[in-house]
Design a protein around this motif. Structure first.
Motif, PDB file in Angstrom:
ATOM      1  N   GLN A 176       0.800  -1.234  -0.109  1.00  0.00           N
ATOM      2  CA  GLN A 176      -0.084   0.035  -0.113  1.00  0.00           C
ATOM      3  C   GLN A 176       0.781   1.173   0.136  1.00  0.00           C
ATOM      4  O   GLN A 176       0.301   2.319  -0.142  1.00  0.00           O
ATOM      5  CB  GLN A 176      -0.924   0.007   1.279  1.00  0.00           C
ATOM      6  CG  GLN A 176      -2.070  -1.092   1.348  1.00  0.00           C
ATOM      7  CD  GLN A 176      -2.652  -1.235   2.432  1.00  0.00           C
ATOM      8  OE1 GLN A 176      -3.322  -0.216   2.835  1.00  0.00           O
ATOM      9  NE2 GLN A 176      -2.814  -2.397   3.151  1.00  0.00           N
ATOM     10  N   VAL A 177       2.253   0.795   0.170  1.00  0.00           N
ATOM     11  CA  VAL A 177       3.088   2.106   0.183  1.00  0.00           C
ATOM     12  C   VAL A 177       3.717   2.144  -1.337  1.00  0.00           C
ATOM     13  O   VAL A 177       4.647   1.518  -1.784  1.00  0.00           O
ATOM     14  CB  VAL A 177       4.192   2.234   1.256  1.00  0.00           C
ATOM     15  CG1 VAL A 177       5.263   3.211   1.146  1.00  0.00           C
ATOM     16  CG2 VAL A 177       3.580   1.983   2.470  1.00  0.00           C
ATOM     17  N   PRO A 178       3.412   3.317  -2.247  1.00  0.00           N
ATOM     18  CA  PRO A 178       4.074   3.334  -3.632  1.00  0.00           C
ATOM     19  C   PRO A 178       5.481   3.483  -3.418  1.00  0.00           C
ATOM     20  O   PRO A 178       6.113   4.126  -2.410  1.00  0.00           O
ATOM     21  CB  PRO A 178       3.577   4.826  -3.975  1.00  0.00           C
ATOM     22  CG  PRO A 178       2.131   4.986  -3.086  1.00  0.00           C
ATOM     23  CD  PRO A 178       2.437   4.420  -1.731  1.00  0.00           C
ATOM     24  N   GLY A 179       6.142   2.609  -4.224  1.00  0.00           N
ATOM     25  CA  GLY A 179       7.544   2.534  -4.496  1.00  0.00           C
ATOM     26  C   GLY A 179       8.321   1.567  -3.404  1.00  0.00           C
ATOM     27  O   GLY A 179       9.489   1.791  -3.421  1.00  0.00           O
ATOM     28  N   LEU A 180       7.590   0.974  -2.560  1.00  0.00           N
ATOM     29  CA  LEU A 180       8.172   0.374  -1.437  1.00  0.00           C
ATOM     30  C   LEU A 180       8.392  -1.093  -1.983  1.00  0.00           C
ATOM     31  O   LEU A 180       9.717  -1.723  -1.728  1.00  0.00           O
ATOM     32  CB  LEU A 180       7.416   0.486  -0.011  1.00  0.00           C
ATOM     33  CG  LEU A 180       8.048  -0.292   1.095  1.00  0.00           C
ATOM     34  CD1 LEU A 180       9.626  -0.082   1.516  1.00  0.00           C
ATOM     35  CD2 LEU A 180       7.079  -0.452   2.316  1.00  0.00           C
ATOM     36  N   ARG A 181       7.649  -1.803  -2.239  1.00  0.00           N
ATOM     37  CA  ARG A 181       7.783  -3.025  -2.508  1.00  0.00           C
ATOM     38  C   ARG A 181       8.742  -3.261  -3.784  1.00  0.00           C
ATOM     39  O   ARG A 181       8.467  -2.524  -4.890  1.00  0.00           O
ATOM     40  CB  ARG A 181       6.496  -3.934  -2.852  1.00  0.00           C
ATOM     41  CG  ARG A 181       5.722  -4.189  -1.553  1.00  0.00           C
ATOM     42  CD  ARG A 181       5.005  -5.528  -1.314  1.00  0.00           C
ATOM     43  NE  ARG A 181       5.695  -6.606  -1.815  1.00  0.00           N
ATOM     44  CZ  ARG A 181       5.151  -7.404  -2.307  1.00  0.00           C
ATOM     45  NH1 ARG A 181       4.076  -7.645  -2.522  1.00  0.00           N
ATOM     46  NH2 ARG A 181       5.723  -8.820  -2.494  1.00  0.00           N
ATOM     47  N   GLY A 182       9.698  -4.391  -3.703  1.00  0.00           N
ATOM     48  CA  GLY A 182      10.684  -4.613  -5.000  1.00  0.00           C
ATOM     49  C   GLY A 182      11.520  -5.708  -4.379  1.00  0.00           C
ATOM     50  O   GLY A 182      11.134  -6.135  -3.008  1.00  0.00           O
ATOM     51  N   PRO A 183      12.431  -6.092  -5.258  1.00  0.00           N
ATOM     52  CA  PRO A 183      12.971  -7.347  -4.640  1.00  0.00           C
ATOM     53  C   PRO A 183      13.972  -7.237  -3.520  1.00  0.00           C
ATOM     54  O   PRO A 183      14.150  -8.041  -2.497  1.00  0.00           O
ATOM     55  CB  PRO A 183      14.084  -7.672  -5.996  1.00  0.00           C
ATOM     56  CG  PRO A 183      13.112  -7.012  -7.133  1.00  0.00           C
ATOM     57  CD  PRO A 183      12.613  -5.852  -6.695  1.00  0.00           C
ATOM     58  N   ALA A 184      14.543  -6.051  -3.409  1.00  0.00           N
ATOM     59  CA  ALA A 184      15.437  -5.810  -2.130  1.00  0.00           C
ATOM     60  C   ALA A 184      14.380  -5.711  -1.000  1.00  0.00           C
ATOM     61  O   ALA A 184      14.650  -6.449   0.219  1.00  0.00           O
ATOM     62  CB  ALA A 184      16.171  -4.413  -2.212  1.00  0.00           C
ATOM     63  N   PHE A 185      13.441  -5.138  -0.766  1.00  0.00           N
ATOM     64  CA  PHE A 185      12.724  -4.921   0.187  1.00  0.00           C
ATOM     65  C   PHE A 185      11.905  -6.274   0.626  1.00  0.00           C
ATOM     66  O   PHE A 185      11.900  -6.846   1.621  1.00  0.00           O
ATOM     67  CB  PHE A 185      11.430  -3.886   0.000  1.00  0.00           C
ATOM     68  CG  PHE A 185      10.682  -3.826   1.145  1.00  0.00           C
ATOM     69  CD1 PHE A 185      10.897  -2.996   2.214  1.00  0.00           C
ATOM     70  CD2 PHE A 185       9.317  -4.528   1.048  1.00  0.00           C
ATOM     71  CE1 PHE A 185      10.129  -3.001   3.406  1.00  0.00           C
ATOM     72  CE2 PHE A 185       8.373  -4.406   2.283  1.00  0.00           C
ATOM     73  CZ  PHE A 185       8.545  -3.781   3.400  1.00  0.00           C
ATOM     74  N   ASP A 186      11.319  -6.862  -0.231  1.00  0.00           N
ATOM     75  CA  ASP A 186      10.684  -8.211  -0.140  1.00  0.00           C
ATOM     76  C   ASP A 186      11.670  -9.129   0.366  1.00  0.00           C
ATOM     77  O   ASP A 186      11.419 -10.159   1.410  1.00  0.00           O
ATOM     78  CB  ASP A 186      10.136  -9.041  -1.594  1.00  0.00           C
ATOM     79  CG  ASP A 186       9.012  -8.047  -1.721  1.00  0.00           C
ATOM     80  OD1 ASP A 186       8.812  -6.741  -1.248  1.00  0.00           O
ATOM     81  OD2 ASP A 186       8.007  -8.718  -2.695  1.00  0.00           O
ATOM     82  N   ALA A 187      12.808  -9.336  -0.024  1.00  0.00           N
ATOM     83  CA  ALA A 187      14.044 -10.524   0.296  1.00  0.00           C
ATOM     84  C   ALA A 187      14.234 -10.396   1.825  1.00  0.00           C
ATOM     85  O   ALA A 187      14.585 -10.819   2.794  1.00  0.00           O
ATOM     86  CB  ALA A 187      15.029 -10.362  -0.783  1.00  0.00           C
ATOM     87  N   ALA A 188      14.465  -8.752   2.195  1.00  0.00           N
ATOM     88  CA  ALA A 188      14.784  -8.195   3.305  1.00  0.00           C
ATOM     89  C   ALA A 188      13.659  -8.665   4.216  1.00  0.00           C
ATOM     90  O   ALA A 188      13.851  -9.298   5.634  1.00  0.00           O
ATOM     91  CB  ALA A 188      14.937  -6.788   3.637  1.00  0.00           C
ATOM     92  N   VAL A 189      12.384  -8.520   3.956  1.00  0.00           N
ATOM     93  CA  VAL A 189      11.106  -8.840   5.019  1.00  0.00           C
ATOM     94  C   VAL A 189      11.244 -10.265   5.315  1.00  0.00           C
ATOM     95  O   VAL A 189      10.976 -10.910   6.270  1.00  0.00           O
ATOM     96  CB  VAL A 189       9.924  -8.389   4.407  1.00  0.00           C
ATOM     97  CG1 VAL A 189       8.590  -8.818   5.471  1.00  0.00           C
ATOM     98  CG2 VAL A 189       9.957  -6.823   4.448  1.00  0.00           C
ATOM     99  N   ARG A 190      11.437 -11.103   4.254  1.00  0.00           N
ATOM    100  CA  ARG A 190      11.186 -12.718   4.116  1.00  0.00           C
ATOM    101  C   ARG A 190      12.597 -13.403   4.937  1.00  0.00           C
ATOM    102  O   ARG A 190      12.512 -14.233   5.346  1.00  0.00           O
ATOM    103  CB  ARG A 190      11.114 -13.088   2.775  1.00  0.00           C
ATOM    104  CG  ARG A 190       9.619 -12.872   2.161  1.00  0.00           C
ATOM    105  CD  ARG A 190       9.648 -13.506   0.713  1.00  0.00           C
ATOM    106  NE  ARG A 190       8.534 -13.490  -0.038  1.00  0.00           N
ATOM    107  CZ  ARG A 190       8.248 -12.578  -1.039  1.00  0.00           C
ATOM    108  NH1 ARG A 190       9.308 -12.062  -1.542  1.00  0.00           N
ATOM    109  NH2 ARG A 190       7.010 -12.285  -1.489  1.00  0.00           N
TER     110      ARG A 190
END
Length: 262
Positions: free
Chosen positions: A195-209
């Motif tokens: 829901q945050v524009p520009g936040l999700r991407g490979p780096a962010f998702d990998a960091a969360v997972r």
């Protein structure tokens, strides 16, 4: 639950011990480079805060492609990690006043504070009058079980790397699961991030997972304990802890006025 909120006798969330940490940025870069292989594992899970397998919830959308070095979205306050490795600063680092907030993502009283006063804090930071500094605790995982606070703190740290801390922070408290539930699951956090524009991407998702910022999480808890703060939320202005009712807009406005921030 301890009777401590902003150093006054209000119902808050009590603290506990923690251990040290360090910089995770190199790990984040390495995780991002290999994160695509892990993407399929979690996106099929429910995004319900309950985290139960097969429970109803909104599916987590796939991550969009990387877009290069992130900049704050229009209307979004910049964020950065301070040299101490645990303090997150939002707004202009050169602002004349500092409002420090000690929080645990699972703390319901922290959610009350943020819902009541988040807009005022954002307005002050946007105007360049204050910088907001957050120390994120995770002791409620020990009190109630699970790892929701740690996962949420990790995701918030990943949002700093993407320069999207402020909007995700607001969503974490706006959509906070019940304190006793381990509701901040990876799918739910990714749903919020979507829901945050520009936040999700490979780096962010990998960091969360991958809980890439685990050492930040433990270091931040250690900083919370070392500060002497006894509960969350605790709020100070220019190093002076606030007293009185800070859980309502009127009470917080009165405290700000005492510090020349009316």
């Amino acid at each position: 639950m301890l009777g401590v909120t902003a150093a006054v006798a209000l119902t808050g969330c009590g603290g506990s011990g923690g251990s040290g940490g360090g910089s995770d940025d190199a790990k984040a870069r390495a995780s991002a480079s290999s994160g695509a292989s892990a993407d399929s594992a979690s996106d099929s899970d429910s995004a319900s805060p309950s985290g139960a397998s097969g429970a109803s919830g909104v599916p987590v959308p796939p991550a969009p492609p990387a877009t290069g070095t992130p900049k704050p979205a229009p209307g979004t306050l910049p964020s950065r990690l301070e040299p101490d490795g645990t303090t997150i600063t939002v707004g202009d680092p050169a602002a004349p006043h500092t409002i420090s907030v000690y929080e645990d993502p699972r703390c319901p009283v922290c959610a009350r504070f943020e819902k009541a006063n988040g807009a005022k804090l954002t307005a002050l930071a946007t105007a360049g009058r204050v910088r907001l500094q957050y120390t994120l605790a995770s002791f409620l995982d020990d009190n109630f079980g699970g790892g929701g606070s740690k996962r949420a703190v990790n995701a918030l740290r990943a949002a700093v790397a993407a320069n999207r801390f402020a909007p995700l922070h607001a969503l974490v408290y706006a959509r906070q699961p019940e304190e006793s539930r381990d509701g901040f699951t990876v799918p739910f956090l990714l749903q919020l991030a979507g829901q945050v524009p520009g936040l999700r991407g490979p780096a962010f998702d990998a960091a969360v997972r991958g809980q890439t910022y685990a050492s930040f999480v433990s270091g931040s808890e250690h900083a919370f304990v070392a500060s002497g703060v006894q509960g969350t939320p605790t709020v100070s202005i220019d190093g002076k802890r606030l007293t009185g009712d800070v859980l309502t807009p009127a009470g917080f406005e009165a405290a700000l006025k005492q510090h020349g921030l009316d």
